[in-house]
Design a protein around this motif. Structure first.
Motif, mmCIF file in Angstrom:
data_model
loop_
_atom_site.group_PDB
_atom_site.id
_atom_site.type_symbol
_atom_site.label_atom_id
_atom_site.label_comp_id
_atom_site.label_asym_id
_atom_site.label_seq_id
_atom_site.Cartn_x
_atom_site.Cartn_y
_atom_site.Cartn_z
ATOM 1 N N GLN A 1 85.540 33.431 136.968
ATOM 2 C CA GLN A 1 84.296 33.770 137.785
ATOM 3 C C GLN A 1 83.899 34.862 137.004
ATOM 4 O OE1 GLN A 1 87.176 34.421 139.282
ATOM 5 N NE2 GLN A 1 87.463 35.983 140.585
ATOM 6 N N LYS A 2 82.512 34.901 136.582
ATOM 7 C CA LYS A 2 82.368 36.019 135.446
ATOM 8 C C LYS A 2 83.442 37.280 135.169
ATOM 9 C CE LYS A 2 79.700 37.928 132.313
ATOM 10 N NZ LYS A 2 79.676 36.843 130.477
ATOM 11 N N GLY A 3 83.668 38.214 134.564
ATOM 12 C CA GLY A 3 84.348 38.655 133.880
ATOM 13 C C GLY A 3 85.413 39.310 133.600
ATOM 14 N N THR A 4 86.149 37.477 134.278
ATOM 15 C CA THR A 4 87.223 37.494 134.285
ATOM 16 C C THR A 4 87.997 36.995 132.566
ATOM 17 O OG1 THR A 4 86.982 35.911 136.396
ATOM 18 C CG2 THR A 4 89.708 36.145 135.586
#
Lengths: 626, 296
Positions: free
Chosen positions: A193-196
């Protein structure tokens, strides 16, 4: 934080701030904690003693799972993984796999009691040593690792994929054999997921990032582990899957080409191109060991003397040592000698044309332009003589010996002198145009670019002056700068007696980087293909990445390297005080040939039309066909 | 009068009225033309930032410092430009990026720009590449210590004289736009980019890969940070663009080039770049710094 809520029966305050068990704590009334062996993100491992054997000291390793997961699902998953490790270990039986004795859960922690292995893991071994691992050891351990992988991959009913082969998971026990530790947990990648973010493992194969786990993945990881052991370059500090950018033999030339190609095959990006099984990996290792003779006699050197591909075109004997460097101009070789003469020789045949006597030794390189040759001598003079006959045109008298080679630029001769001045002399009439003061003798060859003159000085000062002799900036090295600067894309490069190669921004003299060597240097750097080459009194010829001062390779000669390297096509040529001229592959630093003379080579070679020319202190000028 | 001459003599000498003579005031435009050297050949900088359409927080941080001096021969042009794109739960992304930018800017200002302004230029200076590496490592330590769970990309450009030195971690980018070409000079430290470089993923697969946002290097991710550091001559008659993936991941390179080359100045270009990313959906925070370098 579950860690802080834990309490052992009858015992409180037994953990320190980090939540580690303190020595003296007993688990299950049986395992006495003696100390911490290691602790990572998810677990800690303790050295313990099994109290069921009161008469002897039976040591065990107790692995404690630290479950920090706040999310209940994650928490369960961590527990299940730990149980899976215990179950798996209980079904395995192999000399290289630690035995499991016990498994229990207490409050919110789980414990695994295993065989205690006396020894060091390979990561620690790498940390505690400075030298490269011997090829023999690497192969021996790799073969044992192949054996244990073969056992795991052939396990019934299900093959076991280790998935976590890396130096820190391989122990060398007190008998010198390998033991595979930490059957922890296959890495579980979070969906992105975005930012992982995840850290890279460094040893994992590309397909593992697609969720594939197969024996081929363990083969890759073993290849990666071997690459790390042989090169001492930690793959976790490098971009993922970049092993091919760090060829083993480029970093560690002692490794045989045979072993290098075995490791490379294991590291193929495509699993199908790797060894089909750990058995075939092992077979390849054994065959490499046979070819290099390691299996026969462990200490036998693998270095082979290659037949010299170089052919002497001619040589010419002067009356004293040649310490300076030759120049080729219109088919004539000019070289200064410590018999005080400037010699002119036919470059093709090596025949004597004329000599011009100065009154001092000539440690410099002559410069030639049209009909005149300019030569600087320790007799305090710059001599201009006719190129065809060696007749005097003019001399210019300085106030000290001249050990800086002249640079010609737009009608002027620029050179430094032991009288602590940079002299600028009109090429036509030998009259001084101007001179600039320095803090001490100038022995480096001035570099003239865009109306700026750059030169080093024996005090360690390095100057940039304009054409009026005004100092634009000054940089100070810690020791003398006799090395002559070069400029590439606005950056100056030169070495110093302070053991350093410097890169300075040419406009303001700001230091961009510096590269530290093993001894002082007076060698002037050469540049090609983004690489800098320099010699050093530590005996090495270095290749350095000009962009970021990373060492690419180094080649060890048998004595100091005071001369400067020269690049020609894909080779570099450099002489050494050990008496040899070396020709090296400029990309790998591999030796192409050497040519031995009867005395130290302190000058810099010149290359023209496929011929390399240089002088030696054995009094000879040599011309070799490359 | 002597003092006046000393102060104004050189530049304004022509304009100083001789004693006792009255002169009519000069037409201001004439004065400008006569006395002020045109400043073409100046470096121009623009910057713009937007939270985007889909996000509620801005986790990007920008820093721009640009210096010019005239009349002082020995003081070169200098500049410091930083883009950081933070990540992590809660507010840790924005804190990580701003902490890093401050930390890097402070170190580089102290040891390069202030050093440059000091009277004695001979003091032992740290090489710029070492300095850049130290600055990013310090930022890394600051984030590890203060912002657990946070991380950030960071791309910093230090311009001094005729060279720029870059420090880079993560997947923000630096581009050079010259002669109609767009060239990325940084290398993304992202897993998919790496797999793409190796031919393990096709570019179109990379665009939709579930791990496309996974970085293998970022500030704030553990003690041993490997930083990309390198130096280049300043790109003459060209642009240098620093941006976060909110721009480059959304606006195609050729569109970036078109906007940059058709805008009146770098500031207008940055605003149009950000607008363009928002027009395309603005899925992420958008940051852009554009520096225009004059011809030699």
């Amino acid at each position: 934080m579950r860690r802080t809520t834990r309490a052992l029966p009858n015992k409180t305050g037994e953990t320190d701030q980090l939540g580690l068990l303190q020595p003296g704590v007993t688990l299950q009334d049986r395992y006495l904690v003696l100390g911490v062996l290691g602790s990572g993100g998810m677990s800690s491992v303790y050295k313990g003693r099994d109290l069921h054997f009161p008469n002897v000291t039976k040591l065990v390793a107790v692995k404690e799972m630290i479950n920090m997961a706040a999310d209940p699902t994650m928490y369960e998953m961590v527990v299940r993984n730990f149980e899976r490790e215990a179950d798996l270990l209980a079904t395995l039986s192999h000399p290289a796999i630690p035995r499991i004795y016990d498994y229990f859960t207490h409050e919110s922690s789980s414990y695994l009691v295993m065989e205690f292995i006396e020894g060091r893991d390979l990561e620690r071994l790498l940390h505690e040593t400075d030298d490269f691992l011997s090829e023999e050891k690497a192969i021996t351990w790799a073969v044992e690792l192949c054996d244990v992988l073969t056992y795991l991959h052939g396990h019934q009913p299900q093959p076991v994929i280790f998935r976590d082969m890396k130096p820190s998971n391989v122990m060398i026990d007190q008998h010198g054999h390998i033991r595979l530790i930490d059957f922890g947990i296959a890495r579980v990648f979070q969906p992105g997921q975005k930012g992982t973010m995840i850290g890279t493992e460094g040893y994992s194969p590309p397909e593992q990032y697609r969720g594939e786990a197969s024996p081929a993945g363990d083969i890759y990881a073993l290849g990666a582990t071997l690459h790390h052991l042989l090169t001492r370059r930690d793959p976790r500090a490098e971009p993922p899957f970049s092993f091919s950018e760090r060829p083993i033999r480029q970093i560690n030339p002692h490794v045989s080409p045979e072993l290098e190609s075995v490791v490379n095959a294991a590291l193929a990006y495509d699993p199908k191109e790797r060894f089909a099984s750990s058995e075939s990996f092992k077979a390849a290792l054994l065959s490499a060991a046979k070819q290099t003779g390691i299996l026969v006699s462990p200490q036998k050197s693998t270095a082979l003397k290659l037949p010299s591909d170089v052919q002497e075109l001619w040589s010419f004997e002067c009356e004293d040592e040649i310490r300076g460097s030759p120049t080729i101009h219109r088919g004539i070789l000019y070289v200064g000698c410590y018999d005080n003469n400037l010699y002119a020789l036919d470059a093709k045949r090596g025949t004597f044309l004329w000599k011009y006597p100065t009154e001092g030794g000539i440690p410099t390189r002559p410069a030639a332009h049209e009909d005149i040759v300019y030569v600087a001598s320790e007799d305090h003079r710059l001599h201009a003589v006719s190129a065809d006959q060696g007749k005097l045109v003019w001399t210019y008298l300085a106030e000290g010996p001249i050990r800086s080679s002249p640079t010609l630029h737009e009608g002027y001769v620029f050179f430094g002198c032991d009288d602590a001045h940079l002299h600028v002399v009109n090429m036509m009439n030998g009259r001084r145009a101007w001179r600039a003061e320095a803090a001490g003798p100038i022995r480096s060859t001035p570099l003239v670019v865009d109306e700026r003159v750059y030169y080093g000085c024996e005090t360690g000062d390095f100057y940039c002056v304009d054409f009026r002799g005004e100092v634009k900036w000054r940089f100070r090295a810690k020791r003398s700068v006799a090395s002559s600067p070069i400029m590439v894309e606005g950056i100056l490069y030169f070495g110093s007696m302070d053991w350093t190669l410097y890169a300075l921004e040419a406009e303001g003299g700001y230091q961009i980087w510096r590269f530290r060597m093993g001894r002082p240097t007076i060698s002037s750097p050469a540049y090609a293909e983004g690489k800098l080459f320099t010699g050093c009194a530590d005996g090495n010829i270095y290749a350095i990445d000009a962009r970021n001062n990373r060492e690419l390779w180094r080649f060890q000669t048998e004595h100091q390297v005071t001369g400067s390297p020269v690049v020609h096509e894909d080779s570099i040529f450099c002489g050494s005080v050990d008496g040899s001229m070396y020709c090296l592959d400029l990309r790998s630093g591999r030796k192409r040939w050497t040519y031995r003379t009867g005395g130290p080579i302190t000058g810099t070679p010149t290359i023209a039309e496929g011929t390399i020319y240089f002088g030696s202190t054995d009094h000879h000028v040599y011309a070799l066909l490359t | 009068m002597d003092l006046f001459k000393r102060i104004f003599g050189k530049k304004a000498g022509a304009g100083a009225p001789p004693d006792g003579v009255k002169t009519a005031p000069l037409d201001p435009t004439t004065v400008t033309r006569a006395l002020v050297k045109p400043l073409q050949g100046r470096i121009l900088v623009g910057m713009a930032q937007s939270v985007g359409i889909e996000r509620t927080h801005n986790e990007d941080s920008l820093f721009v410092l640009q210096g010019n001096a005239a009349g002082l021969e020995t003081l070169p042009e200098f500049g410091l430009y930083i883009v950081a794109d933070g990540m992590g739960g809660h507010r840790s992304g924005e804190v990580a990026s701003s902490v890093s930018v401050r930390s890097v800017a402070r170190r580089l200002c102290e040891d390069s720009i202030l050093h440059l302004l000091s009277i004695d230029p001979l003091a032992d200076a740290i090489p710029l590449q070492d300095l850049m590496r130290i600055a990013l490592e310090e930022a890394n330590q600051a984030v590890v210590d203060r912002v657990p769970g946070g991380g950030t990309t960071l791309t910093a450009v230090l311009h001094l004289g005729h060279q720029i030195t870059l420090g880079h971690v993560g997947d923000s980018r630096a581009y050079v736009l010259k002669d109609g070409e767009v060239r990325t000079i940084t290398r993304d430290h992202s897993l998919v980019k790496r797999l793409e470089e190796l031919g393990q993923l096709r570019p179109e697969e990379a665009e939709v890969h579930p791990q496309r946002n996974v970085l293998y290097r970022a500030i704030g991710q553990g003690a041993n940070l490997e930083v990309d550091v390198f130096s280049l001559p300043i790109p003459r008659d060209a642009f240098l663009l620093l941006c976060s993936d909110g721009l480059w991941g959304v606006v195609p390179d050729q569109e970036i080039r078109r906007i940059v080359t058709t805008s009146e100045n770098p500031q207008a270009a940055c605003e149009r770049l950000v607008d363009s990313a928002n027009a395309a959906g603005g899925p992420d925070n958008i940051s852009a710094v554009l520096i225009s370098f004059p011809p030699e």
